[in-house]
Design a protein around this motif. Structure first.
Motif, PDB file in Angstrom:
ATOM      1  N   LEU A   9       0.999  -1.022  -0.177  1.00 36.20           N
ATOM      2  CA  LEU A   9       0.687  -0.126  -0.068  1.00 36.20           C
ATOM      3  C   LEU A   9       1.136   1.087   0.060  1.00 36.20           C
ATOM      4  O   LEU A   9       0.416   2.219  -0.852  1.00 36.20           O
ATOM      5  CB  LEU A   9      -0.830   0.167   0.947  1.00 36.20           C
ATOM      6  N   ALA A  10       2.123   1.295   0.744  1.00 38.66           N
ATOM      7  CA  ALA A  10       2.727   2.209   0.397  1.00 38.66           C
ATOM      8  C   ALA A  10       3.512   2.283  -0.196  1.00 38.66           C
ATOM      9  O   ALA A  10       3.719   3.774  -0.789  1.00 38.66           O
ATOM     10  CB  ALA A  10       3.778   2.206   1.818  1.00 38.66           C
ATOM     11  N   LEU A  24      -6.166  -4.425   8.154  1.00 37.26           N
ATOM     12  CA  LEU A  24      -5.259  -5.155   8.667  1.00 37.26           C
ATOM     13  C   LEU A  24      -5.559  -6.306   9.853  1.00 37.26           C
ATOM     14  O   LEU A  24      -4.817  -7.512   9.937  1.00 37.26           O
ATOM     15  CB  LEU A  24      -3.352  -4.526   9.089  1.00 37.26           C
ATOM     16  N   LEU A  25      -6.104  -5.147  10.886  1.00 38.40           N
ATOM     17  CA  LEU A  25      -6.641  -6.928  12.664  1.00 38.40           C
ATOM     18  C   LEU A  25      -7.423  -7.802  10.900  1.00 38.40           C
ATOM     19  O   LEU A  25      -7.415  -8.613  11.659  1.00 38.40           O
ATOM     20  CB  LEU A  25      -7.474  -6.162  12.523  1.00 38.40           C
ATOM     21  N   LEU A  26      -8.645  -7.604  10.789  1.00 38.50           N
ATOM     22  CA  LEU A  26      -8.715  -8.861   9.547  1.00 38.50           C
ATOM     23  C   LEU A  26      -8.315  -9.849   9.206  1.00 38.50           C
ATOM     24  O   LEU A  26      -7.693 -10.486   8.937  1.00 38.50           O
ATOM     25  CB  LEU A  26     -10.425  -7.906   8.489  1.00 38.50           C
ATOM     26  N   LEU A  67     -15.260  -5.248  -2.873  1.00 44.90           N
ATOM     27  CA  LEU A  67     -14.730  -3.592  -2.641  1.00 44.90           C
ATOM     28  C   LEU A  67     -14.304  -2.885  -3.219  1.00 44.90           C
ATOM     29  O   LEU A  67     -14.167  -1.760  -2.660  1.00 44.90           O
ATOM     30  CB  LEU A  67     -14.858  -4.617  -0.743  1.00 44.90           C
ATOM     31  N   ALA A  68     -12.677  -3.396  -3.466  1.00 44.77           N
ATOM     32  CA  ALA A  68     -11.500  -2.528  -3.404  1.00 44.77           C
ATOM     33  C   ALA A  68     -11.933  -2.413  -4.983  1.00 44.77           C
ATOM     34  O   ALA A  68     -11.535  -0.825  -5.315  1.00 44.77           O
ATOM     35  CB  ALA A  68     -10.303  -4.044  -3.478  1.00 44.77           C
ATOM     36  N   SER A  69     -13.333  -2.173  -5.935  1.00 41.22           N
ATOM     37  CA  SER A  69     -13.654  -2.154  -6.686  1.00 41.22           C
ATOM     38  C   SER A  69     -14.515  -0.683  -6.857  1.00 41.22           C
ATOM     39  O   SER A  69     -14.555  -0.259  -7.289  1.00 41.22           O
ATOM     40  CB  SER A  69     -13.611  -2.818  -7.636  1.00 41.22           C
ATOM     41  N   SER A  70     -14.998  -0.311  -5.466  1.00 41.33           N
ATOM     42  CA  SER A  70     -15.870   0.395  -4.922  1.00 41.33           C
ATOM     43  C   SER A  70     -15.180   1.599  -5.228  1.00 41.33           C
ATOM     44  O   SER A  70     -13.897   1.981  -4.548  1.00 41.33           O
ATOM     45  CB  SER A  70     -16.346  -0.146  -3.682  1.00 41.33           C
ATOM     46  N   THR A  71     -16.347   2.396  -4.820  1.00 40.79           N
ATOM     47  CA  THR A  71     -15.628   4.280  -5.573  1.00 40.79           C
ATOM     48  C   THR A  71     -15.733   4.894  -3.764  1.00 40.79           C
ATOM     49  O   THR A  71     -15.599   6.140  -3.715  1.00 40.79           O
ATOM     50  CB  THR A  71     -16.438   4.802  -6.307  1.00 40.79           C
ATOM     51  N   LEU A  80      -8.885  -2.954  -0.666  1.00 40.85           N
ATOM     52  CA  LEU A  80      -7.272  -2.986  -0.693  1.00 40.85           C
ATOM     53  C   LEU A  80      -6.546  -3.510   0.268  1.00 40.85           C
ATOM     54  O   LEU A  80      -6.198  -4.106  -0.140  1.00 40.85           O
ATOM     55  CB  LEU A  80      -6.949  -1.648  -0.775  1.00 40.85           C
ATOM     56  N   THR A  81      -7.014  -4.219   1.201  1.00 42.11           N
ATOM     57  CA  THR A  81      -6.135  -4.251   2.115  1.00 42.11           C
ATOM     58  C   THR A  81      -5.880  -6.098   2.646  1.00 42.11           C
ATOM     59  O   THR A  81      -5.544  -6.222   3.172  1.00 42.11           O
ATOM     60  CB  THR A  81      -6.633  -3.718   4.100  1.00 42.11           C
TER      61      THR A  81
END
Length: 102
Positions: A9-10, A24-26, A67-71, A80-81
């Protein structure tokens, strides 16, 4: 898996938010479950168990990929995570599983 996702991600230029932390917890929760499967059956894991883990991982990645493709920023951050984190957790659990002594 968490460290690799954070690094990815960074490198992608994504600013980390509280929602990424929740993701990240998930990822930790999913990864610990995978690790338990591989540790319990280290060295002699059944093909049916591997198939079950692969199907569970694929459905997790598909769900969080959507979900990552959501706006919507909330959904996008979690997707994304957790999506890449689930794949990495499965791969790393398989690679790092301990071997039983014969």
């Amino acid at each position: 898996a968490v460290l690799l996702v954070m690094a990815g991600l960074a490198l992608a230029g994504e600013r980390m938010t509280l929602l990424h932390l929740v993701g990240l917890l998930l990822t930790v929760a999913v990864g610990s479950n995978y690790a338990l499967f591989f540790e319990r059956d280290a060295g002699d894991i059944e093909p049916r168990t591997l198939a079950s883990l692969a199907v569970a991982n694929a459905t997790t990645v598909i769900g969080f990929g959507v979900l990552a493709s959501s706006t919507v920023p909330v959904l996008k951050a979690i997707g994304l995570t957790v999506g890449p984190g689930a794949v990495l957790a499965l791969l790393l659990s398989a690679m790092l599983a301990g071997r039983r002594a014969s």
